[in-house]
Design an enzyme around this catalytic site. Structure first.
Site, PDB file in Angstrom:
ATOM      1  N   ALA A   1       0.859  -1.182   0.000  1.00  0.00           N
ATOM      2  CA  ALA A   1       0.000   0.000   0.000  1.00  0.00           C
ATOM      3  C   ALA A   1       0.899   1.238   0.000  1.00  0.00           C
ATOM      4  CB  ALA A   1      -0.888  -0.008   1.231  1.00  0.00           C
TER       5      ALA A   1
ATOM      6  N   GLY B   1       0.455  -5.117   0.712  1.00  0.00           N
ATOM      7  CA  GLY B   1      -0.571  -5.094  -0.331  1.00  0.00           C
ATOM      8  C   GLY B   1      -0.066  -5.658  -1.649  1.00  0.00           C
TER       9      GLY B   1
ATOM     10  N   GLU C   1      -0.577  -9.186  -1.387  1.00  0.00           N
ATOM     11  CA  GLU C   1      -2.034  -9.417  -1.408  1.00  0.00           C
ATOM     12  C   GLU C   1      -2.573  -9.411  -2.838  1.00  0.00           C
ATOM     13  OE1 GLU C   1      -2.664  -6.371   1.688  1.00  0.00           O
ATOM     14  OE2 GLU C   1      -3.922  -7.873   2.677  1.00  0.00           O
TER      15      GLU C   1
ATOM     16  N   GLU D   1       3.286  -5.694   7.398  1.00  0.00           N
ATOM     17  CA  GLU D   1       2.402  -4.674   7.976  1.00  0.00           C
ATOM     18  C   GLU D   1       2.604  -4.502   9.480  1.00  0.00           C
ATOM     19  OE1 GLU D   1       1.506  -6.852   5.690  1.00  0.00           O
ATOM     20  OE2 GLU D   1       0.099  -5.951   4.251  1.00  0.00           O
TER      21      GLU D   1
HETATM   22  N1  3HC Z   1       4.628   3.439   0.167  1.00  0.00           N
HETATM   23  C1  3HC Z   1       5.159   4.623  -0.186  1.00  0.00           C
HETATM   24  N2  3HC Z   1       6.479   4.822  -0.351  1.00  0.00           N
HETATM   25  C2  3HC Z   1       7.287   3.772  -0.177  1.00  0.00           C
HETATM   26  C3  3HC Z   1       6.813   2.496   0.175  1.00  0.00           C
HETATM   27  C4  3HC Z   1       5.416   2.343   0.347  1.00  0.00           C
HETATM   28  N3  3HC Z   1       4.864   1.162   0.659  1.00  0.00           N
HETATM   29  N4  3HC Z   1       7.861   1.652   0.289  1.00  0.00           N
HETATM   30  C5  3HC Z   1       8.951   2.370   0.000  1.00  0.00           C
HETATM   31  N5  3HC Z   1       8.613   3.645  -0.271  1.00  0.00           N
HETATM   32  C6  3HC Z   1       9.516   4.747  -0.664  1.00  0.00           C
HETATM   33  C7  3HC Z   1      10.547   5.048   0.388  1.00  0.00           C
HETATM   34  O1  3HC Z   1      10.057   5.945   1.341  1.00  0.00           O
HETATM   35  C8  3HC Z   1      11.655   5.641  -0.430  1.00  0.00           C
HETATM   36  O2  3HC Z   1      11.271   6.968  -0.742  1.00  0.00           O
HETATM   37  P1  3HC Z   1      12.372   8.112  -0.933  1.00  0.00           P
HETATM   38  O3  3HC Z   1      13.213   7.675  -2.082  1.00  0.00           O
HETATM   39  O4  3HC Z   1      11.581   9.336  -1.152  1.00  0.00           O
HETATM   40  O5  3HC Z   1      13.141   8.122   0.363  1.00  0.00           O
HETATM   41  C9  3HC Z   1      11.603   4.838  -1.738  1.00  0.00           C
HETATM   42  O6  3HC Z   1      10.278   4.275  -1.766  1.00  0.00           O
HETATM   43  C10 3HC Z   1      12.591   3.726  -1.826  1.00  0.00           C
HETATM   44  O7  3HC Z   1      12.505   2.935  -0.644  1.00  0.00           O
HETATM   45  P2  3HC Z   1      13.803   2.329   0.045  1.00  0.00           P
HETATM   46  O8  3HC Z   1      14.829   3.392   0.222  1.00  0.00           O
HETATM   47  O9  3HC Z   1      13.350   1.599   1.258  1.00  0.00           O
HETATM   48  O10 3HC Z   1      14.305   1.338  -1.099  1.00  0.00           O
HETATM   49  P3  3HC Z   1      14.919  -0.112  -0.980  1.00  0.00           P
HETATM   50  O11 3HC Z   1      15.182  -0.539  -2.362  1.00  0.00           O
HETATM   51  O12 3HC Z   1      16.013  -0.134   0.030  1.00  0.00           O
HETATM   52  O13 3HC Z   1      13.743  -1.033  -0.357  1.00  0.00           O
HETATM   53  C11 3HC Z   1      11.525  -1.947  -0.140  1.00  0.00           C
HETATM   54  C12 3HC Z   1      12.578  -1.286  -1.079  1.00  0.00           C
HETATM   55  C13 3HC Z   1      12.026  -3.334   0.296  1.00  0.00           C
HETATM   56  C14 3HC Z   1      10.266  -2.083  -0.924  1.00  0.00           C
HETATM   57  C15 3HC Z   1      11.323  -1.069   1.116  1.00  0.00           C
HETATM   58  O14 3HC Z   1      11.090   0.256   0.706  1.00  0.00           O
HETATM   59  C16 3HC Z   1      10.172  -1.482   1.995  1.00  0.00           C
HETATM   60  O15 3HC Z   1      10.330  -2.366   2.801  1.00  0.00           O
HETATM   61  N6  3HC Z   1       9.026  -0.797   1.862  1.00  0.00           N
HETATM   62  C17 3HC Z   1       7.879  -0.969   2.729  1.00  0.00           C
HETATM   63  C18 3HC Z   1       7.170  -2.254   2.465  1.00  0.00           C
HETATM   64  C19 3HC Z   1       5.960  -2.365   3.352  1.00  0.00           C
HETATM   65  O16 3HC Z   1       6.013  -2.204   4.542  1.00  0.00           O
HETATM   66  N7  3HC Z   1       4.815  -2.674   2.739  1.00  0.00           N
HETATM   67  C20 3HC Z   1       3.587  -2.828   3.451  1.00  0.00           C
HETATM   68  C21 3HC Z   1       2.813  -1.557   3.384  1.00  0.00           C
HETATM   69  S1  3HC Z   1       1.361  -1.602   4.361  1.00  0.00           S
HETATM   70  C22 3HC Z   1       0.234  -2.403   3.394  1.00  0.00           C
HETATM   71  O17 3HC Z   1       0.560  -2.851   2.331  1.00  0.00           O
HETATM   72  C23 3HC Z   1      -1.157  -2.477   3.950  1.00  0.00           C
HETATM   73  C24 3HC Z   1      -2.014  -3.413   3.190  1.00  0.00           C
HETATM   74  O18 3HC Z   1      -2.039  -4.656   3.808  1.00  0.00           O
HETATM   75  C25 3HC Z   1      -3.419  -2.915   3.098  1.00  0.00           C
END
Ligand code: 3HC
Ligand code: NAI
Length: 708
Positions: A70, A109, A112, A132
């Site tokens: 997400a 997501g 998902e 999450e």
């Molecule tokens: N939403 C918005 N921005 C995101 C994002 C997300 N889910 N994930 C990463 N970003 C952004 C980061 O803030 C960063 O932004 P910036 O360049 O402006 O600083 C950019 O993307 C790159 O991220 P990283 O520096 O972390 O890049 P990496 O290549 O090192 O890692 C990744 C990539 C493994 C995808 C890591 O970013 C990550 O773990 N992201 C979060 C994943 C996550 O927690 N997903 C679950 C979200 S909650 C959800 O999905 C709810 C659902 O169940 C309804």
């Protein structure tokens, strides 16, 4: 091959390739599922169903990832339809087989979406997970219901409660994907799979009908075990128990009811301050890596590294470097000290072996990259040298004079000093532009924080090299300016003082520790002193005695304990008693008697404090000093203070750090508290000009964080 990412293209691009509708998600940097992507996915599936020429759908991600999840930046803002659960349901309902081809991250997501697809293939380097929980959330787009049905309750709970990522082979074993691609060309692999499904007349296969929970008894037992374990471990966190409840709902309720149950729990989590704190932490950790210097300068080389001093910190730093695959040369004063230094390094590895974290082979391989010497000439080729000798300006300057003599031009010369003036160290040699502070925290191979301390005359590429090193060591780097204690230790000194005042005014150290633990810190301040060794702070207090404001309140209790040789765990006594080498201390009546005597000496009539009152003072002191540190430019933004406290000082992540916490309780309330406390001690409680200014303008700390 990965598909290239064109920033101006539509977020979701459908294209017919023969009879396969290839749906490419192209939303840099990580294909997060924002409103445009969600809308685009629904439109693509609608068009696939409507178009007789389409016989299968392939979902792939452009760039380095499938979908990171997400869009975290949308949380806290008004929801824009379609919702992610609707997108997943629409994909699952598609009348034609839908294949998800996964490379890079398929997280939250993102996974998902893949689970709602009918078939899944992953290629090398794929990372699948439901992280999450680390953001205070639960999978809220059917993830709890579909994962449990697909791979069973136990495996699903383990994924969702840990938030860990799994690679393609493990995903295959778990049943999360159907196959692993032969090559890393995700597009070709996905397309071949889709064609194969068409050729074999494969029908849509819906995860909601999967039978992973068919063994009701085993599933119920797994849920009960996870609930018991989570109750023990989740320390104040909301979402883990809700995840268990959702899996129970998957077992007991029809799919659609389970989805509704999950959605309600998800929304509770999404609206919670814990989610806000954890998402703030996520962005803060990424934002701190960006400093003015890293934007403009290339880091220097980082292949050969020297560490000077093999004590607590030198050894820990050496292990951190070795663990990152770097080569280390340790310099000590003489052969005996060098032997002790090497033994310290070995001891760190032996401890990890004892705990089953690493093997003898890993230790042996790391030590192959380690050597030591007693002459500085061994550092002639070093790219970076980190000094960790005694905390004494004269000793440090002598070491830097040697480095100036032997190191090659361009070598980065770093100090791990805790408090000393790095500008003065830099000015003492011929190459101040190469001198940097790299302040590690003990134990240096474990603690995530690295303060990159930037002296006035340092070159930008030297600072960039400090950040690059942090990346290699997988540490959270925070840029700090030069001052007594930089960010973290400077704040620690102030909130420790607030705790000492509370103690002398009537709270026992045990009550203070307890209240601070209940707030979410793993340890209270007096447990920390006992762990680190009371002698360290004692030495610092003696050093500062001459410059201390004579009018400032000074609590003598810690000195009184040190005078008795009670330095904490290592001497068996400190604020607590550690009987028979125990690591957990017991309250000590003699310590309480010493405190009573000090109260009497200071003319203080003890009064009672509630835990809440304790935490308010403790936090107000921390926040106020954090504000001063931002105001003076020692920290770039409030979020840098937050990251420092979370990664170096155990501040609970789900509260997002002290500055975020201040915003969450209202900065004006913090200011009111400070002014109230100032009535008793106006010298200690001086409201930071930054707080006064922000409150006057109706702003908060977040307004100073570009990332928020
Ligand atoms: N939403 C918005 N921005 C995101 C994002 C997300 N889910 N994930 C990463 N970003 C952004 C980061 O803030 C960063 O932004 P910036 O360049 O402006 O600083 C950019 O993307 C790159 O991220 P990283 O520096 O972390 O890049 P990496 O290549 O090192 O890692 C990744 C990539 C493994 C995808 C890591 O970013 C990550 O773990 N992201 C979060 C994943 C996550 O927690 N997903 C679950 C979200 S909650 C959800 O999905 C709810 C659902 O169940 C309804
Ligand atoms: P320590 O006393 O355990 O180790 C210092 C080591 O330096 C000793 O092994 C000593 O033999 C060696 N040494 C002294 N002079 C030397 C010289 N001229 N050449 C080569 N080696 C020499 O001290 P510790 O705790 O490791 O601290 C080192 C530095 O790290 C200090 O500046 C301290 O302020 C800082 N620091 C300490 C932290 C801690 O928690 N202990 C945390 C962060 C920084």
């Amino acid at each position: 091959m990965t598909l290239s990412s064109a920033p101006e293209a539509a977020a979701v691009q459908p294209a017919l390739r023969g009879s396969v509708l290839v749906v490419t998600i192209d939303h840099a940097p990580v294909n997060a599922l924002n409103a445009a992507v969600r809308r685009g996915l629904i439109d693509a599936i609608e068009s696939a169903d409507a178009n007789a020429a389409v016989r299968a759908v392939l979902i792939v991600g452009a760039g380095r990832n499938f979908i990171a999840g997400a869009d975290i930046r949308e949380f806290g803002k008004p929801a824009v339809p379609p919702s992610l659960p609707d997108v997943c349901n629409r994909i699952e309902a598609c009348g034609k087989p839908v294949v998800a081809a996964i490379h890079g991250a398929a997280l939250g997501g993102g996974l998902e979406i893949a689970l709602a697809s009918h078939y899944r293939i992953a290629v090398e380097g794929a990372k699948l997970g439901l992280p999450e929980v680390q953001l205070g959330l639960l999978p809220g787009a059917g993830g709890t219901q579909r994962t449990a049905r697909l791979i069973g309750a136990q495996a699903a709970l383990s994924l969702m409660l840990s938030g860990r990522h799994v690679g393609p082979q493990e995903a295959l074993r778990l049943g999360l994907v159907d196959r692993v691609g032969q090559s890393d060309d995700v597009f070709a692999e996905g397309l071949a799979y889709a064609h194969e499904l068409i050729a074999t007349h494969a029908a849509p296969r819906r995860t909601k009908n999967a039978r992973g929970l068919a063994d009701k008894e085993a599933s119920a037992a797994a849920i009960a075990a996870a609930r018991a374990d989570t109750q023990k471990k989740s320390r104040g966190l909301l979402s883990p128990l809700k995840i268990v409840d959702c899996v129970e709902a998957a077992l007991n309720l029809p799919f659609d009811e389970g989805l509704r149950f999950e959605r309600e729990r998800f929304l509770e989590c999404r609206e919670s301050p814990q989610r806000a704190g954890l998402v703030h932490a996520f962005f803060a950790e990424r934002e701190t890596q960006k400093s003015p210097e890293t934007r403009g300068a290339q880091p220097r080389a980082l292949d050969r590294i020297g560490v000077i001093g093999g004590g607590t910190m030198g050894a820990g730093i050496a292990v951190a470097l070795l663990d990152a695959g770097l080569s280390v040369t340790m310099i000590e004063r003489d052969d005996a000290s060098l032997e002790r230094g090497r033994a310290h390094v070995e001891k760190v590895y032996d401890g990890l072996i004892e705990k089953g974290r690493i093997t003898q082979e890993i230790k042996a391989r790391a030590l192959q990259r380690f050597d030591g010497d007693t002459t500085y000439d061994a550092l002639a080729d070093a790219d970076l040298v980190i000094e960790a000798v005694f905390e004494d300006m004269a000793v440090k300057k002598a070491v830097f004079a040697q480095l100036d003599r032997v190191c090659k031009p361009g070598a980065v010369l770093a100090t791990n000093t805790s408090y000393l003036d790095i500008d003065e160290i830099a000015a003492s040699i011929s190459r101040p532009q190469d001198v940097l502070g790299l302040h590690f925290f003990s134990p240096a191979n474990i603690m995530k924080l690295l303060e990159v301390v930037v002296p006035a005359r340092v070159a930008a590429d030297v600072v960039a090299t400090g950040f690059e090193l942090a990346k290699k060591l997988k540490k959270v780097a925070v840029r700090a300016g030069v001052c007594d204690g930089f960010i973290g230790n400077r704040m620690l000194a102030v909130y420790r003082t607030a705790a000492d005042h509370l103690m002398e005014d009537g709270a026992s150290p045990y009550q203070i520790d307890n209240a601070v633990r209940d707030f979410g810190f793993p340890m209270g301040p007096y447990q920390v002193v006992d762990l680190a060794g009371g002698d360290i702070g004692w030495a610092a207090r003696k050093r500062r005695a001459a410059t201390r404001d004579p009018k400032a309140r000074y609590v003598h209790v810690s000195d009184a304990l040190c005078e008795r040789g009670w330095f904490g765990q290592k001497t068996g006594r400190g604020f607590y008693r550690y009987e028979g080498g125990a690591r957990a201390g017991k309250p000590d009546a003699e310590v309480e008697a010493i405190i009573d005597a000090e109260r009497e000496r200071a003319g203080v009539t003890p009064r009672a404090f509630s835990d809440e009152q304790i935490v308010r003072r403790y936090m107000a002191a921390m926040i106020n000093e954090g504000a001063n540190i931002v105001h003076e430019g020692i920290a770039q933004r409030p979020l840098d203070v937050d990251a420092t406290l979370m990664h170096g000082f155990g501040f609970p992540r789900y509260r997002g750090g002290p500055m975020h916490f201040a915003d969450s309780v209202g900065l004006e309330n913090v200011l009111t508290d400070i002014r109230e406390f100032a009535k008793e001690d106006p010298l200690f409680w001086r409201a930071s000009p930054l707080i006064v200014d922000l409150v006057a303008r109706g702003k908060n700390f977040a307004s100073l964080n570009q990332a928020d």
